[in-house]
Design a protein around this motif. Sequence first.
Motif, PDB file in Angstrom:
ATOM      1  N   LEU A 168       0.845  -1.186   0.000  1.00 10.88           N
ATOM      2  CA  LEU A 168       0.000   0.000   0.000  1.00 10.88           C
ATOM      3  C   LEU A 168       0.888   1.246   0.000  1.00 10.88           C
ATOM      4  CD1 LEU A 168      -2.890   1.215   0.286  1.00 10.88           C
ATOM      5  CD2 LEU A 168      -2.455   1.260   2.772  1.00 10.88           C
ATOM      6  N   PHE A 169       0.663   2.133  -0.968  1.00  6.33           N
ATOM      7  CA  PHE A 169       1.395   3.398  -1.042  1.00  6.33           C
ATOM      8  C   PHE A 169       0.442   4.544  -0.713  1.00  6.33           C
ATOM      9  CE2 PHE A 169       4.034   0.622  -3.544  1.00  6.33           C
ATOM     10  CZ  PHE A 169       5.335   1.058  -3.286  1.00  6.33           C
ATOM     11  N   ILE A 170       0.875   5.419   0.183  1.00  7.00           N
ATOM     12  CA  ILE A 170       0.101   6.607   0.534  1.00  7.00           C
ATOM     13  C   ILE A 170       1.006   7.827   0.413  1.00  7.00           C
ATOM     14  CG2 ILE A 170      -1.186   7.814   2.349  1.00  7.00           C
ATOM     15  CD1 ILE A 170      -1.894   5.121   3.557  1.00  7.00           C
ATOM     16  N   ASP A 171       0.579   8.776  -0.407  1.00  8.73           N
ATOM     17  CA  ASP A 171       1.294  10.047  -0.503  1.00  8.73           C
ATOM     18  C   ASP A 171       0.546  11.069   0.339  1.00  8.73           C
ATOM     19  OD1 ASP A 171       2.649  12.329  -1.079  1.00  8.73           O
ATOM     20  OD2 ASP A 171       1.968  12.489  -3.158  1.00  8.73           O
ATOM     21  N   SER A 185      10.017   4.263  -4.328  1.00 11.45           N
ATOM     22  CA  SER A 185       9.723   5.693  -4.346  1.00 11.45           C
ATOM     23  C   SER A 185       8.233   5.904  -4.574  1.00 11.45           C
ATOM     24  CB  SER A 185      10.511   6.389  -5.448  1.00 11.45           C
ATOM     25  OG  SER A 185      11.900   6.231  -5.234  1.00 11.45           O
ATOM     26  N   VAL A 186       7.620   6.661  -3.694  1.00 15.46           N
ATOM     27  CA  VAL A 186       6.170   6.836  -3.745  1.00 15.46           C
ATOM     28  C   VAL A 186       5.733   7.392  -5.093  1.00 15.46           C
ATOM     29  CG1 VAL A 186       4.204   8.025  -2.688  1.00 15.46           C
ATOM     30  CG2 VAL A 186       6.060   7.152  -1.244  1.00 15.46           C
ATOM     31  N   GLY A 187       6.514   8.307  -5.651  1.00 14.86           N
ATOM     32  CA  GLY A 187       6.158   8.933  -6.923  1.00 14.86           C
ATOM     33  C   GLY A 187       6.107   7.979  -8.097  1.00 14.86           C
ATOM     34  N   ILE A 198       2.369   6.671  -7.438  1.00 15.83           N
ATOM     35  CA  ILE A 198       1.317   7.676  -7.301  1.00 15.83           C
ATOM     36  C   ILE A 198       1.791   8.932  -8.007  1.00 15.83           C
ATOM     37  CG2 ILE A 198       0.007   9.103  -5.693  1.00 15.83           C
ATOM     38  CD1 ILE A 198       0.284   6.899  -3.620  1.00 15.83           C
ATOM     39  N   LYS A 199       1.184   9.241  -9.141  1.00 18.95           N
ATOM     40  CA  LYS A 199       1.618  10.371  -9.962  1.00 18.95           C
ATOM     41  C   LYS A 199       0.870  11.633  -9.546  1.00 18.95           C
ATOM     42  CE  LYS A 199       4.069   7.430 -12.302  1.00 18.95           C
ATOM     43  NZ  LYS A 199       5.528   7.329 -12.077  1.00 18.95           N
ATOM     44  N   GLU A 242       1.533  15.927  -8.145  1.00 18.26           N
ATOM     45  CA  GLU A 242       2.501  17.017  -8.063  1.00 18.26           C
ATOM     46  C   GLU A 242       3.267  16.966  -6.744  1.00 18.26           C
ATOM     47  OE1 GLU A 242       2.607  21.920  -8.138  1.00 18.26           O
ATOM     48  OE2 GLU A 242       0.842  20.839  -8.842  1.00 18.26           O
ATOM     49  N   SER A 243       2.541  16.671  -5.645  1.00 16.91           N
ATOM     50  CA  SER A 243       3.213  16.612  -4.356  1.00 16.91           C
ATOM     51  C   SER A 243       4.178  15.449  -4.296  1.00 16.91           C
ATOM     52  CB  SER A 243       2.182  16.498  -3.227  1.00 16.91           C
ATOM     53  OG  SER A 243       1.405  15.325  -3.373  1.00 16.91           O
ATOM     54  N   GLY A 244       3.795  14.329  -4.946  1.00 16.21           N
ATOM     55  CA  GLY A 244       4.683  13.185  -4.983  1.00 16.21           C
ATOM     56  C   GLY A 244       5.959  13.494  -5.732  1.00 16.21           C
ATOM     57  N   ALA A 245       5.835  14.235  -6.829  1.00  8.60           N
ATOM     58  CA  ALA A 245       7.023  14.620  -7.600  1.00  8.60           C
ATOM     59  C   ALA A 245       7.929  15.510  -6.770  1.00  8.60           C
ATOM     60  CB  ALA A 245       6.597  15.338  -8.875  1.00  8.60           C
ATOM     61  N   GLU A 246       7.323  16.454  -6.033  1.00  9.02           N
ATOM     62  CA  GLU A 246       8.126  17.330  -5.196  1.00  9.02           C
ATOM     63  C   GLU A 246       8.852  16.528  -4.127  1.00  9.02           C
ATOM     64  OE1 GLU A 246       5.388  20.128  -3.660  1.00  9.02           O
ATOM     65  OE2 GLU A 246       5.245  21.298  -5.514  1.00  9.02           O
ATOM     66  N   ALA A 247       8.144  15.563  -3.540  1.00 12.86           N
ATOM     67  CA  ALA A 247       8.761  14.747  -2.499  1.00 12.86           C
ATOM     68  C   ALA A 247       9.934  13.969  -3.053  1.00 12.86           C
ATOM     69  CB  ALA A 247       7.722  13.791  -1.891  1.00 12.86           C
ATOM     70  N   ASN A 248       9.789  13.458  -4.317  1.00  6.66           N
ATOM     71  CA  ASN A 248      10.877  12.703  -4.913  1.00  6.66           C
ATOM     72  C   ASN A 248      12.093  13.580  -5.166  1.00  6.66           C
ATOM     73  OD1 ASN A 248       9.774  10.195  -4.912  1.00  6.66           O
ATOM     74  ND2 ASN A 248       8.892  10.341  -6.953  1.00  6.66           N
TER      75      ASN A 248
END
Length: 504
Positions: A398-401, A457-459, A462-463, A465-471
């Motif tokens: 399970l992935f949660i962003d 990596s969560v990104g 889960i695509k 914008e916040s996921g990309a920033e986190a990556n």
Amino acid sequence: MALHLTGSGQMTQRQLESALWSAANALRGPVDPGDYKAYVFPVMFFKWISDNWDYQHAQAVKEFGENLTEEIEADYHPFVIPDACHWHDVHETSINVGAKLATCLQRIQQANPELAGVFGDVNWANKDRLPESALVALLDTFHSVRLDPDSVSGDMLGAAYEYLLREFAEASGKKAGEFFTPRHVVHLLVRILDPQPGESIADPACGSGGMLVETVNAVRNAGGDPRTLRLHGQEVNLTTAAIAKMNLYLHGLDDFKIVRGDTFREPKLLDGAALRKFDVVIANPPFSLQNWGAEAWTKDPYSRVICGVPPAKNGDYAWIQHMVATMAGQTGRVGVVMSHGVLFRGGKEAAIRECLISKDLLEAVIGLPGNLFYSTAIPVCLLIFRNAKSQDRKGKVLFIDASARYQASRNQNTMSEHDVEVIDAAYKKGVDTDGAAGLSVRLVDVTEVQANGYDLSVGRYIKTESGAEANVEAAIAAYREARHQLTAMDMTLETKLKAAGFDA
């Protein structure tokens, strides 16, 4: 400091916290704020023991009057205070106050073996380190604060202790990561692991004991009896281990085991010669710990090398494997706070990550917001492991962003109670039930993780914008971490070359 009590004779929470912070401020100047905790907490605990002894003595006198004997009174006191070692004996001392305090704290520990190490290792008699005027000011401030049950309830005292921990963390900045995890992060992780009455709980990097205290709060708030919990913690730092013991005592707990020592080189939470198993294993260990003891793990006698020996310069997967190795059979679950680097770093860590996923032990990866901690601004994640997953989660992760679920504040970001509830509900149900912005959830088949080279990596899954920033932030953090390790290696090499007679 004059204290105005409520009509019932009790201080309000605000009055108590103000009084305790005033005591800490008595040290301002000669003592670095990062060291306040080493001085304030032992004195606070000494005052608490003394005030409670007086309260219990008054109860005994009221009930038995002239028939009171030493044997009867002994049953009223959980702790023994030796002669001439009460609070007033120290407070009334006019010269060499530090030496008197040191003697009394030592004698109290000797008279109460369960308190061994609880007062830390401060050299109270060192007037260069702690001028007598500052110590007297500290004692004077505490003298005006009554810490017995008539003045302060147990819940108030525990909350005030956490208030001081939080204030000391802010004062000490990055050093805070050694002993303090923000309350909202602890609250979320404990809610996810859902401790139940009668279960055994362990924190192998327990710091000030916040994780253990929160499990007690969770069980109590759910209507269970927290006294049935079996609490265990290990902490390498002596002062911090002492703070953890005091924290649990001041929260009204007396049945627990806090041990001091290096969890990797000398684990002390044992069942005979083997690691003890626990229902819940929870921790926020130090990230990217160098020189953690990899050499001993090549033949680890405690069977913690489940999937391989981690890199000698990074102990993240040593923490993870130690915790997984201590999970109890069907009930065991692990919750650990980690930097995002554990999700994607290569080499030995990649092989360990692949192995843990292949064994179907990893249940969830939860990406949290950045700047939640005093010790680092980088985003962190929660990793949840289970020995026995539910049927619908077998062969899946399970992935949660949740990287956008926060409230910005001046120093650190925070997660509100609603944020915690939303993330916890998403974990338990596997979907976003709130529907509000800032949260994305996806249950991913292990075959997809395998196709991505076991990169977590969560990104990737889960695509957003916040996921990309986190990556991006995680990648920057990994880069800085690598640069830091390279610098340390360069310094080591330079030292060895100079020792060998080479002019580097």
